[in-house]
Design a protein around this motif. Sequence first.
Motif, PDB file in Angstrom:
ATOM      1  N   ARG B  73       0.833  -1.682  -0.136  1.00 43.96           N
ATOM      2  CA  ARG B  73       0.323  -0.097  -0.152  1.00 43.96           C
ATOM      3  C   ARG B  73       0.603   1.511  -0.172  1.00 43.96           C
ATOM      4  O   ARG B  73       0.690   2.194  -0.553  1.00 43.96           O
ATOM      5  N   ASP B  88      -0.344  -5.070   4.114  1.00 44.60           N
ATOM      6  CA  ASP B  88      -1.500  -5.357   4.935  1.00 44.60           C
ATOM      7  C   ASP B  88      -0.822  -6.588   6.016  1.00 44.60           C
ATOM      8  O   ASP B  88      -1.286  -5.947   7.597  1.00 44.60           O
ATOM      9  N   HIS B  89       0.006  -6.811   5.549  1.00 48.78           N
ATOM     10  CA  HIS B  89       0.513  -7.662   7.140  1.00 48.78           C
ATOM     11  C   HIS B  89       1.682  -6.806   7.974  1.00 48.78           C
ATOM     12  O   HIS B  89       2.334  -7.523   9.032  1.00 48.78           O
ATOM     13  N   ASP B 104       6.340  -6.860  13.972  1.00 44.19           N
ATOM     14  CA  ASP B 104       5.477  -7.921  14.148  1.00 44.19           C
ATOM     15  C   ASP B 104       3.871  -7.163  14.006  1.00 44.19           C
ATOM     16  O   ASP B 104       3.354  -6.339  13.636  1.00 44.19           O
ATOM     17  N   TRP B 105       2.955  -8.336  14.832  1.00 40.91           N
ATOM     18  CA  TRP B 105       1.325  -8.864  14.572  1.00 40.91           C
ATOM     19  C   TRP B 105       0.585  -7.719  15.261  1.00 40.91           C
ATOM     20  O   TRP B 105      -0.059  -6.975  14.188  1.00 40.91           O
ATOM     21  N   LYS B 108       0.290  -3.314  11.097  1.00 43.37           N
ATOM     22  CA  LYS B 108       0.010  -4.232  10.271  1.00 43.37           C
ATOM     23  C   LYS B 108      -1.211  -2.874   9.385  1.00 43.37           C
ATOM     24  O   LYS B 108      -1.243  -1.610  10.151  1.00 43.37           O
ATOM     25  N   ASN B 109      -1.796  -3.510   8.322  1.00 43.06           N
ATOM     26  CA  ASN B 109      -2.395  -2.285   7.208  1.00 43.06           C
ATOM     27  C   ASN B 109      -1.577  -1.305   7.831  1.00 43.06           C
ATOM     28  O   ASN B 109      -2.832   0.315   7.702  1.00 43.06           O
ATOM     29  N   ALA B 128      -4.291   1.777   9.057  1.00 40.15           N
ATOM     30  CA  ALA B 128      -5.514   1.556   9.426  1.00 40.15           C
ATOM     31  C   ALA B 128      -5.859   1.947  10.776  1.00 40.15           C
ATOM     32  O   ALA B 128      -7.381   1.374  11.070  1.00 40.15           O
ATOM     33  N   GLN B 129      -4.929   1.040  11.622  1.00 40.88           N
ATOM     34  CA  GLN B 129      -5.132   1.890  13.283  1.00 40.88           C
ATOM     35  C   GLN B 129      -4.171   2.846  14.205  1.00 40.88           C
ATOM     36  O   GLN B 129      -4.879   2.722  15.164  1.00 40.88           O
ATOM     37  N   GLU B 150      -9.300   9.913  20.306  1.00 37.67           N
ATOM     38  CA  GLU B 150      -9.728   8.250  20.350  1.00 37.67           C
ATOM     39  C   GLU B 150     -11.437   7.998  19.246  1.00 37.67           C
ATOM     40  O   GLU B 150     -11.809   7.846  20.248  1.00 37.67           O
ATOM     41  N   ASP B 151     -10.459   8.213  17.938  1.00 43.02           N
ATOM     42  CA  ASP B 151     -12.007   8.163  16.887  1.00 43.02           C
ATOM     43  C   ASP B 151     -11.236   7.599  15.671  1.00 43.02           C
ATOM     44  O   ASP B 151     -10.274   7.098  15.339  1.00 43.02           O
ATOM     45  N   ASP B 152     -11.880   7.893  14.489  1.00 42.83           N
ATOM     46  CA  ASP B 152     -11.683   7.308  13.457  1.00 42.83           C
ATOM     47  C   ASP B 152     -10.422   8.217  12.725  1.00 42.83           C
ATOM     48  O   ASP B 152      -9.793   7.510  12.247  1.00 42.83           O
ATOM     49  N   TYR B 155      -7.072   6.489  11.776  1.00 40.45           N
ATOM     50  CA  TYR B 155      -6.653   5.378  10.281  1.00 40.45           C
ATOM     51  C   TYR B 155      -6.595   7.336   9.803  1.00 40.45           C
ATOM     52  O   TYR B 155      -7.027   7.651   9.217  1.00 40.45           O
ATOM     53  N   GLU B 172      -9.600   9.685   8.674  1.00 41.66           N
ATOM     54  CA  GLU B 172     -11.024   9.166   8.681  1.00 41.66           C
ATOM     55  C   GLU B 172     -11.589  10.037   9.116  1.00 41.66           C
ATOM     56  O   GLU B 172     -12.989   9.630   9.309  1.00 41.66           O
ATOM     57  N   ARG B 194     -13.975  11.850   5.540  1.00 38.82           N
ATOM     58  CA  ARG B 194     -13.100  10.673   5.480  1.00 38.82           C
ATOM     59  C   ARG B 194     -12.072  11.711   4.296  1.00 38.82           C
ATOM     60  O   ARG B 194     -12.640  10.591   3.199  1.00 38.82           O
TER      61      ARG B 194
END
Lengths: 585, 339
Positions: B73, B88-89, B104-105, B108-109, B128-129, B150-152, B155, B172, B194
């Motif tokens: 991306r 993404d990963h 690590d996990w 991501k994204n 995305a997070q 702490e909202d969209d 992203y 977003e 957005r």
Amino acid sequence: MNKFLKILPFIFLITAATISAVGQTTYEERCDSVKAFFSTFDIAPDYFILTARFHEGVDLDTAVVTLDNLLSGQPRGDAYWMFSTMALYLHGAPNLPEQQKKHIRELWSTYQPLPGRSEHEHVLYYAALLLATENFHDMDERGWFNGKSTDLNHSEAETFLLDWFARTTEDGMEEFDSPTHTGFFLSAMLLLRDFAADQGVRTRSEIMLDWLLAEFAAKYRDGMYTGPHSLEFEYSVIRPRASAMTCIGALLFGDVELCYTGEQLLFAFSSYRPPDILRQIALENVRPHTIVQRRRAGVRYRNTTAPKYVYETTFLTPWYAIGSLDGGLIQPVNQHSWDVSWKAPIDRSTIFSLHPAASPELLAEFYPACEEEAWNTLASLYGRYPTFNKYVGGSPYEELFQYRNTLIAMYDIPKTDRHKLITTFFPHGLDATDADSTGPGWIFARSWRFLIGVFAVRPYQMVSEPAGTRFVSPFSRNGLIVQVASPPEVPTFEDFVERVKASKVDTSAFARKKRIRYTTIFGDKLEFTYGGARKVNRKKTRFDPDYLVKSPVLTSKAGTGVLRVTFRKDTLILDMKNVRITHKP
Amino acid sequence: MIFTAPSFFLILLSFVFSPHQPVKIDYTVEVGIIRNSLLKPGTKPENLAYGLSTSTDDGKTWSSRGWPFAQVRAVLHASSGTLLLGCDHGILKKRDSSWVLTSDWRLKNITCFVEIADAPSIILAGTAQGLWVSSDLGDTWSDLTSTLPEDDSRYINAFVMDPTGAVFAATENGCLVSNDSGLTWSRAGLTGERVRDLTLHNGSGLLAAATRTGVFFSSNRGKSWRKSSEGLLSVKMTCILADTARDNTFYAGTTDMGIFRTTDGGKTWTPGSFGITNYFIRSLYIDHSLTGRIYAGTDGGLFVLKPGHDKWDTFDLGSCAISSIHVHPFMQDSSQNHE
């Protein structure tokens, strides 16, 4: 990759041959049946069949040739591939030639599996990675597919798993109560419990196993994982005895005919023995009771301020179970918000309703891609997601209120929505049905001992389909009242119909205030306002956020990491925080 | 005589593209691919377009780097030479001849990167997070998500840095700005929108935002915004590009109606997709320094608009979804084949 292809190796044998002598076999005997079934099944390039062959030492020459063919192809399946190769590597070890072991290790260098997006994929991925780092002793930093050192991979895998153990037992699981996906979690826990180097990881895995099986046993009825599901496939939603957990239930509890699924092998090969209290709960807990659980909603990428928890209510008797989430959207594609399922000699003994919501915007709440990409990807992966006649899927426009064996469902679908209707699935094979008309009113049905009345708040049509009869009500503001019972609650179908018809339904405030009042056949006065209060006998009901689960047999306070399993005089305490399993007979 | 940066740029461009002085330039076109696709039916797996695909012969042939099934991306060529792929990963870093997953996990994204101008070892990764930072050129990462509302807003779709070093984030839930390399953030307008992309016209200082409801402009660093929709046939915007060589000129991509262009700072827009066969535009890129071309990455292939042309040409890259585009001087790199 197509999700169904990914899980194929796990579920392809579900409908295969069965053995008889239901209820007369021991767990060990059933494990032997599983081992014999898989190790003598027609040889195929499938990791579970090959794992059984190598473990049992059956026709090894053919197994080696078949495995070579499998390994020489392009690996696919990401976390599923990782887990399957590790299960083969570890359980097949006694008879697996060194050359094939080396080939597997080489593939872990050259194939770059992705961890996927979902909770079960992550657990499979890191369980396999942890075990690989503990067993592939000749791998150096350049050997691993992701370029990390053995120590770093091990540390990351262990950190993930420890975090997942704690989060799941203190705050709840995201992919809960899934008749298919629970099998993946159980598989991962079994392999970790049997092969992880660290005793702490092994014990935690066993606690998790017991925990997941305790939740399953509490809702197990006649081969079915009853109640709502955070996610499930259409096939097993309308056939509640056709999932991996049906076969696992048959193996563990022995009350229904044994069917076969790959995950059973990991039980059959393991020294793990499920505590007997779980079997007792699954088969002998005959008192009608309610289980209430606080559940974690799926990870949201957009609309992130939506509630993080939903509440699940399941009411069980020996003859049926009715369960629901309190409404809203937690997983748009595969959510199964409520159903009633019952003991009967038909395979589709279930009734449920849904609003078939489908939009790029809803998908994008739960998938990180933009709306159009989410839609294009998922609508091609799950071809029936956009359709009005799908059997699974969550809707933000559905609210549910359940009190014991009565449920009220209400829908307020925007005029702009793709499908301004609700559907309800009735299976074929009901013994008796009776409906006043296709206008608002009661629809009654009987199936063996099970009795149900569904009150349609708005007019509807009944459409016959191969799987059953679909109730379709094409109104945006809509609702249903569901009253169920069985003898001895109500002696006969005729009595049930009479009592339900005599009960008071008040929908006079439905159009204007979205409010329904209903007095159950047991005399409880329910009042439900969409977006507002839920009342029982004029008192507002409220879910207790302090408990992950509250029921006569299962209790867990949020944040403690402790599940107390109680039945008769037995108590099993699963304590993840202190890494301790205590059994008090 | 004092040259400002943009005007110097213009003079350099006019020299390079003078019809009387043809200059042969070797360059690499490089695209990040979200979705793998075969170049042609029957193409051998080794010719799969994936990861970071590059061409040094003007798109005739392509070679791919990174992981075959990774969805790329974002791509960052840091000034140090570090090359990062945001997938993404997680994040892949080129190390010697291989790619190392440096996350690590939890990370991501990945959607975007920005290298801090006055501290080039610091890289921000938008996801995305949330938001992550690396102070060692992407080898290790720390979570900065708690610095965001702490909202969209957590992203993050895109970053843009202005000449003062302030970093703007398209999220977003509106725009955010940080004046301290991402340690703290404040609102920069468009809350509730957005915002999918941001661009800055260096000449005018005009900030433009592509959102799910149209295009917005700000001339005061996000304090206020004006909506610009005259002539736009779709408001579902995906990306926006400032043509810094031309005053008041911007290109905007949509999910369903292709590309639109404005030459008056957004007062009016005109369609500009002639020749493009996939109207879901995912990325736009302008190469001022080498070719003067504009590139459009779509959900189904890569297109190029050459100087003086009004029709987009296609590259033979199959129907790949293109997330990012870069053009840079060609450098012989023996590791560009499949790794």
